[in-house]
Design an enzyme around this catalytic site. Structure first.
Site, PDB file in Angstrom:
ATOM      1  N   ASP A 173      -1.809 -27.280  25.530  1.00  0.00           N
ATOM      2  CA  ASP A 173      -2.980 -26.662  25.422  1.00  0.00           C
ATOM      3  C   ASP A 173      -2.936 -25.172  25.683  1.00  0.00           C
ATOM      4  OD1 ASP A 173      -2.076 -26.775  28.233  1.00  0.00           O
ATOM      5  OD2 ASP A 173      -3.787 -26.797  29.393  1.00  0.00           O
ATOM      6  N   THR A 201      -8.877 -32.018  33.688  1.00  0.00           N
ATOM      7  CA  THR A 201     -10.021 -32.512  34.327  1.00  0.00           C
ATOM      8  C   THR A 201     -10.899 -33.367  33.364  1.00  0.00           C
ATOM      9  OG1 THR A 201      -9.829 -30.890  36.098  1.00  0.00           O
ATOM     10  CG2 THR A 201     -12.102 -31.865  35.609  1.00  0.00           C
ATOM     11  N   LEU A 224     -11.711 -34.486  29.005  1.00  0.00           N
ATOM     12  CA  LEU A 224     -11.331 -34.402  27.638  1.00  0.00           C
ATOM     13  C   LEU A 224     -12.764 -33.785  26.805  1.00  0.00           C
ATOM     14  CD1 LEU A 224     -10.485 -37.690  25.505  1.00  0.00           C
ATOM     15  CD2 LEU A 224     -12.642 -36.491  24.942  1.00  0.00           C
TER      16      LEU A 224
END
Length: 273
Positions: free
Chosen positions: A118, A12, A14
């Site tokens: 991530d 969603t 940065l």
């Protein structure tokens, strides 16, 4: 003194931050990030807004010595990122992926290249903060739950829709359910919902908590009982409040921490310069 710039391109948003070589990775002071910010991925797709972001960063901070990044948003997002600083052509760019090695850690994932970058950065960040059996929860667009043993082994984890996705799916896939509204004053629910909105938000919260509780039970059965929970992401505070309602977890150190992925990128970057 060296300066490092790290970017986390999520589903969603940065997010970015700059850190100095004199800083301590384990420092949990909110002022740790001297320079930081975030923009939506939708905004990042705009050439004009990328120029503005590049101009803002390059004028706000000195030229960094290296850039580290991870991305789960696809190759186009990576290309857009790497085009940000034409004036810094000689910069050393380092991309962290799910199979990037990190000293003191290993994953039992069958194919580490398929592990979300991530998630792996979050595991590294958690390891930089503590050496105990840990649940790492990133409560963003998706909710990810990973188990990291105090022995430095990542035992895998789960991916489930995040709170917002759960709520939106109820509204978009049913005929009569509205989009649930969660206000900033909504308290953790210890009972069943007494109206449709409360039933929806409470049900989504319960689904998230069910996964967290199941992860804690499974970790105990694996002889790696959870000793700490780290929470990152936009819904971290919501889940932290929910966790406090459960005696099985309430006694644990449960800490929402902003930028766990960025912290992991920082730690990994230092090992790879």
């Amino acid at each position: 003194m060296s300066l490092y710039l790290v970017f986390d391109i999520g589903n969603t948003r940065l997010k970015w931050a700059a850190v100095e070589s004199t800083q301590n990775i384990a420092d949990r002071n909110k002022k740790l990030w001297a320079y930081s910010g975030s923009i939506s991925n939708q905004s990042f797709q705009s050439p004009e807004l990328r120029v503005e972001l590049s101009d803002y960063i390059s004028k706000t901070m000195p030229k960094p010595d290296a850039i580290g990044f991870c991305c789960v948003a696809g190759d186009t997002a990576i290309q857009n990122l790497r085009s940000l600083f034409p004036q810094w052509q000689d910069l050393n760019w380092k991309q962290l992926t799910g199979d990037s090695p990190y000293e003191g850690l290993r994953t039992l994932y069958e194919d580490p290249s398929q592990l979300g970058a991530d998630r792996w950065a979050g595991v590294i960040g958690a390891r930089a903060l503590s050496s105990t059996n840990t649940l790492i929860i990133n409560a963003g667009t998706a909710t990810t739950i990973d188990l990291l043993g105090g022995n430095g082994v990542h035992y895998g984890g789960w991916i489930l829709p995040g709170l917002n996705l759960m709520q939106e799916s109820l509204s978009s896939n049913t005929a009569q359910l509205p989009l649930a509204v969660r206000s900033s004053t909504t308290a953790a629910q210890a009972s069943f919902g007494m109206n449709t909105n409360g039933a929806m938000t409470g049900g989504c919260d319960a689904a998230q908590m069910g996964a967290i509780l199941r992860a804690a039970y499974l970790a105990k059965a694996m002889n790696h009982p959870v000793e700490r929970i780290w929470l990152d992401g936009g819904n971290a505070k919501i889940l932290a409040n929910e966790i406090k309602q459960f005696p099985e977890l309430a006694a644990l150190p449960v800490e929402p921490i902003e930028g766990l992925v960025l912290r992991g990128l920082w730690a990994w970057l230092l090992q790879n310069l």
